[in-house]
Design an enzyme around this catalytic site. Sequence first.
Site, PDB file in Angstrom:
ATOM      1  N   HIS B  70      39.269  34.949  41.806  1.00  0.00           N
ATOM      2  CA  HIS B  70      38.595  34.434  40.613  1.00  0.00           C
ATOM      3  C   HIS B  70      39.376  33.239  40.060  1.00  0.00           C
ATOM      4  CE1 HIS B  70      41.335  36.467  37.697  1.00  0.00           C
ATOM      5  NE2 HIS B  70      41.238  37.538  38.452  1.00  0.00           N
ATOM      6  N   ASP B  72      39.197  32.088  36.937  1.00  0.00           N
ATOM      7  CA  ASP B  72      39.494  32.103  35.498  1.00  0.00           C
ATOM      8  C   ASP B  72      40.752  32.888  35.178  1.00  0.00           C
ATOM      9  OD1 ASP B  72      37.964  34.408  36.269  1.00  0.00           O
ATOM     10  OD2 ASP B  72      37.494  34.815  34.153  1.00  0.00           O
ATOM     11  N   ASP B  96      47.842  36.477  38.185  1.00  0.00           N
ATOM     12  CA  ASP B  96      46.432  36.890  38.102  1.00  0.00           C
ATOM     13  C   ASP B  96      45.574  35.682  37.827  1.00  0.00           C
ATOM     14  OD1 ASP B  96      44.122  38.373  37.860  1.00  0.00           O
ATOM     15  OD2 ASP B  96      44.639  39.266  35.934  1.00  0.00           O
ATOM     16  N   GLU B 127      35.666  36.361  35.741  1.00  0.00           N
ATOM     17  CA  GLU B 127      36.031  37.727  36.139  1.00  0.00           C
ATOM     18  C   GLU B 127      36.726  38.456  35.009  1.00  0.00           C
ATOM     19  OE1 GLU B 127      38.439  41.012  37.747  1.00  0.00           O
ATOM     20  OE2 GLU B 127      39.193  39.214  36.725  1.00  0.00           O
ATOM     21  N   GLU B 128      37.367  37.703  34.117  1.00  0.00           N
ATOM     22  CA  GLU B 128      38.123  38.350  33.034  1.00  0.00           C
ATOM     23  C   GLU B 128      37.211  38.766  31.884  1.00  0.00           C
ATOM     24  OE1 GLU B 128      41.037  39.334  33.406  1.00  0.00           O
ATOM     25  OE2 GLU B 128      42.120  38.019  34.771  1.00  0.00           O
ATOM     26  N   GLU B 156      43.296  40.310  43.932  1.00  0.00           N
ATOM     27  CA  GLU B 156      43.909  40.683  42.645  1.00  0.00           C
ATOM     28  C   GLU B 156      45.378  41.036  42.869  1.00  0.00           C
ATOM     29  OE1 GLU B 156      42.872  40.969  39.547  1.00  0.00           O
ATOM     30  OE2 GLU B 156      40.715  40.665  39.730  1.00  0.00           O
ATOM     31  N   HIS B 331      48.371  39.050  32.630  1.00  0.00           N
ATOM     32  CA  HIS B 331      48.002  38.919  31.206  1.00  0.00           C
ATOM     33  C   HIS B 331      49.206  38.904  30.280  1.00  0.00           C
ATOM     34  CE1 HIS B 331      43.732  40.805  32.050  1.00  0.00           C
ATOM     35  NE2 HIS B 331      44.158  40.049  33.046  1.00  0.00           N
TER      36      HIS B 331
END
Lengths: 354, 354
Positions: B70, B72, B96, B127-128, B156, B331
């Site tokens: 992903h 984003d 991530d 995706e987030e 991931e 994150h």
Amino acid sequence: MVATPSERLAARTLELIDVPSESRDERALAGYVLGALEAGGVAGRDAGDTCVLGGVLERGERPLVLLAGHLDTVPAQGNHPGRIEGGAVHGLGAADMKGSLAVMLELALAGAGGGAVDLGYVFFGREELPVAEGALTPLLGREPGLRGADLAVMMEPTAGAIQAGCLGNVNATWTFRGRGGHSARPWLADNAVHRAGAGIASLAAREPVAHRFEGLAFTEVVSVTRVVGGIAQNVVPDVATAHVNYRYPPGMPAADAQARLRGWCEPHGELHIDSDAPSAPVVAGHPLVRSLVEAGDLAVEAKQAWTPIAEFAAHGLPAINLGPGDPAMAHTREERVEIAALVGVYELLAGWAG
Amino acid sequence: MVATPSERLAARTLELIDVPSESRDERALAGYVLGALEAGGVAGRDAGDTCVLGGVLERGERPLVLLAGHLDTVPAQGNHPGRIEGGAVHGLGAADMKGSLAVMLELALAGAGGGAVDLGYVFFGREELPVAEGALTPLLGREPGLRGADLAVMMEPTAGAIQAGCLGNVNATWTFRGRGGHSARPWLADNAVHRAGAGIASLAAREPVAHRFEGLAFTEVVSVTRVVGGIAQNVVPDVATAHVNYRYPPGMPAADAQARLRGWCEPHGELHIDSDAPSAPVVAGHPLVRSLVEAGDLAVEAKQAWTPIAEFAAHGLPAINLGPGDPAMAHTREERVEIAALVGVYELLAGWAG
């Protein structure tokens, strides 16, 4: 043709309603009250902080009874200005407590008192706010004459009964702390909202407790009135906060009340006492109260709430609640006061005071 | 002098970090990726909705393996732009999953695949965000070639292990209703926050439940992640609302999961299912997964979370999670990815695909 007491009281209540006086905005109404006293040739003075005093304000030969009323209302809810309809005066503050202010003003203008007792009139503001912000306690602090009175009648709506005593009122913040984490692996975290749930469930399991004090029944109750916690759908939160409201009966010292509340709450989370408005004693056995009860064949009930009689009590003055409004009308959109109730309380007090 | 894979992967990760791509703002990064493929002479195309595809995109003679990433990131937390320091690339999305995007791009530019398997590259956005807002499911819907692949490797962060299967994820709103009233007389009311406390305490008492599915251990868990209720300190509230997050294991049908959750919650309050992202099956026994495990001597673990492999599974594609980042870094403000981990996954996939 001279207006009847009924006409005067109804017209006065409507005029008082039509001067807006939401809390912190009592200045215009204080001016109206002082002006009405002066226009009627009644002794009155500006006591500062939008408080107005009238009538007899020092103990003389006769017992001194203070009639007390707050000038402020809660915010309007489409019920301003007022109107007279169906035997009642309708509008914001009609029951709580512009009808009572009208009774006070008309008694003063009629020269009531000077028989069995002298009457003093105490008008003050910010009663609908937390007690620490109210105008009455500072007023009593700076007016020693008032503190020499024999009895205060706080003219809150009681539907014409005497409501004696009042509950103490603790407001507290209850904080639950855990450890944040990912909600897919919550066993690695410690959910503060789950801790709050356990605490709230525990406190909610406490049934109301009946207490008798000086012959009247008061109920000790505790409620969680607010709760908030969490930051996202998928995050185990590390903190949640609840608001606790605790009502304790007269006769229970504030320190004991706070200790009881801490005992219930602190096993679950930190408790911070934000405010504690004290209870007030029951003075139903006071000779002046007994004579008033007899004069009106009044019911004597417990006040299952907090009122400013606690502020009088804290300054050493016996105090009761008595007013024409129906407590069920207070703070409602449909607020009103029956004109017959205004007349009833007016005639009772006029006749009793002489 | 030609750069080493280590130098190329580190530099590429840093470049990818330095193109901001918070969710819904992936356009610049999609353009960068497409430009890099084209500059390297690799087949690539804009697949719409800021998705980019590269490499082999239809099943030919060899098994087709999709590497998926992903574009984003979550919002920046003072960790942008990035930097290289101490053997790691630091910055927003490093783990991530910009390190994984770098591995994908460098494999494509190096012409990996075409030995044991063909490799296709799938870059997508959002995706987030909640799965219903993501770009992958619509992409799979409009690209039948992708749906013919034999395996998808969702890159991931897994710290280089294979994480197979994933949990289903229910988000629900739990509403508790009572009857408002005055907190001095709460027995005349019905406290919705007290009802919430009982419900939360009941749900919190549910211990995590271990499930084995296809040889891996998944844990079924439920959490209340948010709660709110109440309007004032002295008012018994008539409504309170909680958010419930429930994670259920592969093998449990979504309808069964929702029925279990309703069974726990509905005795206490109304439950509204806001979303239900399905679980994904464990495909550790798939021959391609087995050969990848053997090629890298990889650990095979359960994915105790939800990931887009569920979206591949819903379109009939076997899928696993495998990426160089450490999940614990995802994150976080201190996000980083070890350069050695980038090289390890790059060399594993290049060697395995041939």
